[in-house]
Write an enzyme that holds these catalytic residues in place. Structure first.
Site, PDB file in Angstrom:
ATOM      1  N   LYS A 134       9.309  -7.237 -41.606  1.00 42.78           N
ATOM      2  CA  LYS A 134       8.351  -8.213 -41.101  1.00 42.78           C
ATOM      3  C   LYS A 134       8.832  -8.695 -39.731  1.00 42.78           C
ATOM      4  O   LYS A 134       9.997  -9.057 -39.557  1.00 42.78           O
ATOM      5  CB  LYS A 134       8.234  -9.379 -42.077  1.00 42.78           C
ATOM      6  CG  LYS A 134       7.062 -10.307 -41.810  1.00 42.78           C
ATOM      7  CD  LYS A 134       6.843 -11.259 -42.978  1.00 42.78           C
ATOM      8  CE  LYS A 134       5.629 -12.132 -42.747  1.00 42.78           C
ATOM      9  NZ  LYS A 134       5.329 -12.988 -43.914  1.00 42.78           N
ATOM     10  N   GLU A 149      -0.659 -17.549 -59.522  1.00 42.85           N
ATOM     11  CA  GLU A 149      -1.174 -18.884 -59.785  1.00 42.85           C
ATOM     12  C   GLU A 149      -1.465 -19.112 -61.270  1.00 42.85           C
ATOM     13  O   GLU A 149      -1.238 -20.207 -61.790  1.00 42.85           O
ATOM     14  CB  GLU A 149      -2.449 -19.123 -58.966  1.00 42.85           C
ATOM     15  CG  GLU A 149      -2.229 -19.141 -57.456  1.00 42.85           C
ATOM     16  CD  GLU A 149      -2.307 -17.757 -56.822  1.00 42.85           C
ATOM     17  OE1 GLU A 149      -2.211 -17.679 -55.586  1.00 42.85           O
ATOM     18  OE2 GLU A 149      -2.469 -16.768 -57.575  1.00 42.85           O
ATOM     19  N   ARG A 209      -7.886 -19.566 -58.534  1.00 48.40           N
ATOM     20  CA  ARG A 209      -7.455 -18.355 -59.215  1.00 48.40           C
ATOM     21  C   ARG A 209      -6.853 -18.649 -60.589  1.00 48.40           C
ATOM     22  O   ARG A 209      -6.602 -17.726 -61.355  1.00 48.40           O
ATOM     23  CB  ARG A 209      -6.438 -17.627 -58.334  1.00 48.40           C
ATOM     24  CG  ARG A 209      -7.036 -17.135 -57.019  1.00 48.40           C
ATOM     25  CD  ARG A 209      -5.973 -16.848 -55.964  1.00 48.40           C
ATOM     26  NE  ARG A 209      -5.115 -15.732 -56.267  1.00 48.40           N
ATOM     27  CZ  ARG A 209      -5.279 -14.483 -55.809  1.00 48.40           C
ATOM     28  NH1 ARG A 209      -6.301 -14.206 -55.021  1.00 48.40           N
ATOM     29  NH2 ARG A 209      -4.438 -13.535 -56.119  1.00 48.40           N
TER      30      ARG A 209
END
Length: 632
Positions: free
Chosen positions: A286, A372, A400
């Site tokens: 990243k 979640e 969610r």
């Protein structure tokens, strides 16, 4: 417009078709230009940064090899897609990303035919891509479908549901899944799968054996080398996750260097010619190619405008604390007061304000990764054993886990506090991140107590109130800073279900919920109207409502939530149940998805700033003398 002298190849690429006209040996140069251009563009506009730098070579390889948009390319998570947008006709407008009427920060079907599936959250790509593959097969269309899943998205259960389904279908679907493994989401990835990937990629012994074997065997086509390669699939399962994916029905290839364009093209070309479900595991960094972003991957996940020569300059602390900071400080203070408190986040430590808590109370801090549903039911289990869990979660992420909130928490009336950040209008991230619906979907759930603070001090008091409450409770607060109320150090609570009269006026009462209270006060002054800070969406202050109805001719409800089913609807239901017939004007968010723009612009667009409220009231009751604007 792009500078053709600085970017001679990229300036010629208006679409992937232009890219595909270039020879393979120029792809490395294209990637270098694309990376430099992304750094320049995001430095100018701000936006998601590190994830895009990590997929430069992969993006180039995919668009060069596959016939996009006829071949379907699905990005997951969406903030990886800036390089994709640059190569697909949005190169000269990428600097407008997140701005009103500018380029969307995530893939968006209405924006481009190359954005095959809209995504703002994560872990949806494999399900969507599988659906596309099956839909194309039903039409006998010979097209490729590729899902790129990364930046932590493989930590969510939905990804494995899709893998399990795809791997068990007969006939086998033609689907390629690219696992972009950078060991990061917004924060560091957590969980068993991440540890397994980490052990594999960091294994000196494994890499030494593999590289040494290549040198010893020489020509890869000689009989000994072919024999060893056949056996490699058997023994590499001891080191790498191939066994997991192979057992789910996918042919596993990798891991390979995700920054080697040649290796990517070679692997993808091979997989393109194979039938059935394929998984390519690529290792990326990243922030690749920008040293500061590689060194601080969390800071450079998303940035404001910055000078690429200098990097992100740390800003001074804002004069007013954000609601997120108010929550983070409260969490630590309450944890010091009550050892039962446990903090939970689904991969949003920084965004939800849990950094300090994670450091001061590491044994009471739980990051579930991008899961979640698990986070909410985990909290329910903790509450069953006498703990007091606090789930810190964005409004849109709580959507969610709605079934878990109802079935596992509220139905059992368990002591779980939901600290809901980014409620209401959010702004530049667009419709996928707007917390427009939480008051509506929470209000209908039995046993839920719902609060919305008007300012920072009230937010802290509501968090204490919800924590001490027996049963599930939610405190819903907006992004950014509040009006600047002084935040006390105490942990005092509010009387449950009691509103606050902020201003007494004539004939009309403005009943405001949460973040719109300051604007309602300004409008109330101009209109000489009564202003009530309702505080509680559920339960309502019925006694004060009855008093207001007795003393006023009309009501106006205001909320930073969709009008349908929201807090204003609760007032209407109370009026109907109690035989009251006052006229009511409901002001809130429209029955539409708001696009990306600043929070202030979106509130004004919805008529929820002081001027908009005043104008709406005067339009509804234009002849009422009490609505004449007071003159200085």
């Amino acid at each position: 417009m792009i500078d053709a002298q600085r970017y001679p190849l990229l300036a010629r690429i208006d679409s992937p078709a232009d890219l595909r006209r270039l020879p393979e040996d120029q792809l490395r140069a294209v990637a270098d230009e694309l990376r430099a251009y992304l750094i320049e563009s995001v430095g100018r506009s701000g936006g998601h940064f590190g994830a895009g730098l990590g997929v430069i070579e992969l993006t180039v390889a995919l668009h060069w090899l596959f016939e996009t948009p006829d071949d379907r390319l699905v990005w997951d998570v969406g903030h990886q897609c800036y390089p994709h947008k640059i190569l697909t006709g949005r190169r000269d407008t990428i600097h407008t990303v997140k701005q009103k009427d500018g380029v969307a920060p995530f893939p968006k079907r209405e924006e481009s035919e190359f954005d095959t599936f809209g995504v703002g959250h994560s872990s949806t790509s494999i399900s969507a891509a599988l659906g596309m593959a099956l839909g194309l097969a039903r039409q006998d269309l010979d097209r490729h479908v590729v899902a790129v899943i990364g930046d932590g998205a493989m930590t969510a259960g939905m990804a494995y549901e899709a893998l399990n389904h795809a791997g068990g279908l007969d006939p086998e679907p033609n689907l390629i899944v690219v696992l972009n493994d950078n060991r990061m989401s917004i924060s560091e990835n957590v969980g068993g799968l991440t540890k397994m990937f980490g052990r594999m990629t960091a294994s000196k012994a494994l890499n030494a054996v593999r590289e040494g074997g290549k040198k010893l065997l020489g020509d890869k086509n000689n009989p000994a080398a072919r024999f060893v390669r056949r056996w490699e699939e058997h023994w590499k399962g001891m080191f790498v996750p191939s066994t997991l994916f192979e057992e789910m029905g996918f042919h596993y290839t990798g891991p390979i260097d995700g920054h080697d364009v040649g290796a990517l093209v070679h692997a993808l070309r091979t997989l393109r010619g194979l039938k059935g479900p394929q998984l390519l595991h690529v290792i990326t960094t990243k922030g690749k190619g920008y040293e500061l972003a590689e060194g601080d991957q969390i800071e450079y996940h998303a940035v404001g405008p910055f000078d690429p020569e200098v990097g992100v300059v740390k800003k001074a602390a804002p004069a007013r604390p954000t609601y997120t900071k108010v929550f983070g400080d409260w969490l630590c203070d309450m944890a010091a007061s009550d050892t039962r408190l446990l903090g939970i986040t689904p991969a949003m430590r920084e965004g939800s304000g849990l950094v300090r808590f994670s450091r001061e109370y590491p044994d009471r801090y739980f990051d579930t990764a991008i899961a979640e549903q698990h986070a909410v039911t985990l909290a329910a289990g903790m509450a069953c054993e006498g703990m007091k869990p606090v789930v810190a979660i964005y409004s849109t992420f709580l959507q969610r886990a709605y079934d878990q909130l109802i079935h596992d928490v509220a139905l059992q009336n368990l002591d779980v506090l939901f600290a809901i950040d980014r409620g209401g209008v959010v702004g530049p991230d667009g419709a996928t991140h707007a917390g427009s619906f939480d008051l509506s979907f929470l209000r209908c759930v039995p046993n839920m107590m719902i609060m919305a603070p008007a300012d920072e001090a009230e937010c802290r008091a509501m968090l204490s109130t919800g924590f001490q409450h027996t049963g599930p409770a939610a405190v819903r607060y907006p992004r950014g800073s509040g009006p600047g109320a002084a935040v006390p150090a105490t942990l005092e609570t509010l009387p449950i279900g009691k509103a606050e009269l902020r201003r007494r006026g004539q004939r009309i009462a403005l009943l405001a919920f949460g973040a719109v209270v300051p604007a309602a006060e300004q409008a109330g002054e101009a209109l000489d109207a009564t202003v009530v800070n309702m505080r509680f969406v559920k339960p309502l202050d019925e006694a004060l409502l009855a008093e207001i109805c007795d003393q006023h001719e009309a009501l106006v409800t205001l909320e930073d939530n969709v009008v349908m089913g929201g807090a204003g609807s609760a007032v209407l239901e109370w009026l109907a149940a109690n035989g009251r017939s006052l006229p009511v004007l409901q002001l809130g968010l429209p029955d539409a998805y708001q696009e990306h723009a600043s929070r202030e612009d979106l509130l004004a667009e919805a008529g929820l700033d002081a001027a908009g409220i005043r104008a709406a009231v005067q339009k509804r009751w234009p002849t009422s003398p009490s609505l004449a604007v007071k003159r200085a």
